[in-house]
Scaffold this motif. Structure first.
Motif, PDB file in Angstrom:
ATOM      1  N   ILE A   1      -2.018  -2.296   6.533  1.00 38.82           N
ATOM      2  CA  ILE A   1      -2.279  -0.953   7.037  1.00 38.82           C
ATOM      3  C   ILE A   1      -3.351  -1.016   8.107  1.00 38.82           C
ATOM      4  O   ILE A   1      -4.051  -2.018   8.246  1.00 38.82           O
ATOM      5  N   GLU A   2      -3.468   0.059   8.858  1.00 35.64           N
ATOM      6  CA  GLU A   2      -4.458   0.132   9.932  1.00 35.64           C
ATOM      7  C   GLU A   2      -5.861  -0.117   9.386  1.00 35.64           C
ATOM      8  O   GLU A   2      -6.164   0.244   8.248  1.00 35.64           O
TER       9      GLU A   2
ATOM     10  N   ILE B   1      -2.981  12.343   4.894  1.00 34.28           N
ATOM     11  CA  ILE B   1      -2.487  10.997   4.634  1.00 34.28           C
ATOM     12  C   ILE B   1      -2.970  10.587   3.245  1.00 34.28           C
ATOM     13  O   ILE B   1      -4.174  10.488   3.015  1.00 34.28           O
ATOM     14  N   PHE B   2      -2.026  10.385   2.334  1.00 38.52           N
ATOM     15  CA  PHE B   2      -2.330   9.957   0.977  1.00 38.52           C
ATOM     16  C   PHE B   2      -2.182   8.438   0.924  1.00 38.52           C
ATOM     17  O   PHE B   2      -1.131   7.901   1.282  1.00 38.52           O
ATOM     18  N   ILE B   3      -3.236   7.768   0.475  1.00 39.26           N
ATOM     19  CA  ILE B   3      -3.196   6.306   0.382  1.00 39.26           C
ATOM     20  C   ILE B   3      -3.892   5.891  -0.910  1.00 39.26           C
ATOM     21  O   ILE B   3      -4.850   6.527  -1.341  1.00 39.26           O
ATOM     22  N   ASP B   4      -3.370   4.840  -1.511  1.00 37.79           N
ATOM     23  CA  ASP B   4      -3.928   4.365  -2.773  1.00 37.79           C
ATOM     24  C   ASP B   4      -4.040   2.846  -2.728  1.00 37.79           C
ATOM     25  O   ASP B   4      -3.566   2.210  -1.789  1.00 37.79           O
TER      26      ASP B   4
ATOM     27  N   TYR C   1       0.839  -1.194   0.000  1.00 38.45           N
ATOM     28  CA  TYR C   1       0.000   0.000   0.000  1.00 38.45           C
ATOM     29  C   TYR C   1       0.876   1.247   0.000  1.00 38.45           C
ATOM     30  O   TYR C   1       1.656   1.445   0.933  1.00 38.45           O
ATOM     31  N   PRO C   2       0.761   2.095  -1.042  1.00 43.10           N
ATOM     32  CA  PRO C   2       1.507   3.353  -1.013  1.00 43.10           C
ATOM     33  C   PRO C   2       0.878   4.293   0.012  1.00 43.10           C
ATOM     34  O   PRO C   2      -0.333   4.507   0.025  1.00 43.10           O
ATOM     35  N   LEU C   3       1.695   4.821   0.889  1.00 46.78           N
ATOM     36  CA  LEU C   3       1.204   5.668   1.974  1.00 46.78           C
ATOM     37  C   LEU C   3       2.178   6.824   2.164  1.00 46.78           C
ATOM     38  O   LEU C   3       3.370   6.604   2.335  1.00 46.78           O
ATOM     39  N   VAL C   4       1.654   8.041   2.074  1.00 47.16           N
ATOM     40  CA  VAL C   4       2.470   9.229   2.298  1.00 47.16           C
ATOM     41  C   VAL C   4       1.766  10.066   3.354  1.00 47.16           C
ATOM     42  O   VAL C   4       0.599  10.438   3.192  1.00 47.16           O
TER      43      VAL C   4
ATOM     44  N   GLU D   1     -11.168   3.765   4.983  1.00 45.00           N
ATOM     45  CA  GLU D   1     -11.148   4.987   4.191  1.00 45.00           C
ATOM     46  C   GLU D   1     -10.812   4.690   2.734  1.00 45.00           C
ATOM     47  O   GLU D   1     -11.379   5.275   1.822  1.00 45.00           O
ATOM     48  N   LEU D   2      -9.924   3.737   2.503  1.00 45.00           N
ATOM     49  CA  LEU D   2      -9.551   3.357   1.147  1.00 45.00           C
ATOM     50  C   LEU D   2     -10.727   2.726   0.405  1.00 45.00           C
ATOM     51  O   LEU D   2     -10.939   2.984  -0.767  1.00 45.00           O
ATOM     52  N   SER D   3     -11.511   1.935   1.123  1.00 48.13           N
ATOM     53  CA  SER D   3     -12.642   1.250   0.479  1.00 48.13           C
ATOM     54  C   SER D   3     -13.913   2.089   0.454  1.00 48.13           C
ATOM     55  O   SER D   3     -14.913   1.667  -0.108  1.00 48.13           O
ATOM     56  N   GLY D   4     -13.884   3.281   1.065  1.00 45.26           N
ATOM     57  CA  GLY D   4     -15.056   4.153   1.021  1.00 45.26           C
ATOM     58  C   GLY D   4     -16.083   3.856   2.094  1.00 45.26           C
ATOM     59  O   GLY D   4     -17.217   4.312   2.018  1.00 45.26           O
TER      60      GLY D   4
END
Length: 146
Positions: free
Chosen positions: A85-86, A45-48, A31-34, A92-95
């Motif tokens: 990831i948490e 927090i940027f996550i994709d 998981y890309p996380l910035v 939040e990633l899945s909406g």
């Protein structure tokens, strides 16, 4: 006898699909996380969506870092490519419903943790992304009172 061969062929194909699915499920996903901490201690927090290889994940992070570092010299930026990831970030990633304001832009999610300014920051970022990137972005405020 022909029917027996047909059943055998179907069983072999099903077994191959099951084996391939098991390999895919067990394969690593990154998981890309910035995380960006602004001068006022607000955090973005940027996550994709996850990548199947570490290098692609790191490249995705670098695109975000390049865009941010040019506009925010005093920001503290931490990036990582995590296999897990948490639970809150997965939601939040899945909406799913969350307690944070989140910008949705394609598969990218930007979690806003800016205290009382979170709502306005979220809306402003969605407008800016839609305008600059010419890509639909929206501020999602699911279950903020939870």
């Amino acid at each position: 006898m022909k029917q027996y061969r047909l059943y055998l062929a179907v069983a072999v194909v099903i077994a191959a699909f099951v084996a391939a699915a098991m390999v895919w499920v067990d394969s690593a996903r990154y998981y890309p996380l910035v995380s960006v901490v602004l001068h006022d201690q607000a955090e973005l927090i940027f996550i994709d969506m996850p990548w199947t290889d570490l290098k692609s994940c790191q490249q995705a992070n670098q695109k975000i870092i390049s865009a941010i570092s040019g506009n925010c010299k005093q920001c503290r930026i931490v990036d990582s490519c995590l296999e897990q990831i948490e639970a809150s970030l997965l939601k939040e990633l899945s909406g799913q419903a969350t307690t944070n304001y989140v910008v949705h832009s394609g598969s990218l999610r930007i979690v806003i943790k800016a205290g009382a300014a979170s709502n306005e920051t979220c809306k402003a970022m969605a407008v800016q992304i839609s305008h600059d990137k010419k890509q639909a972005a929206r501020c999602v405020t699911l279950n903020v009172d939870a």
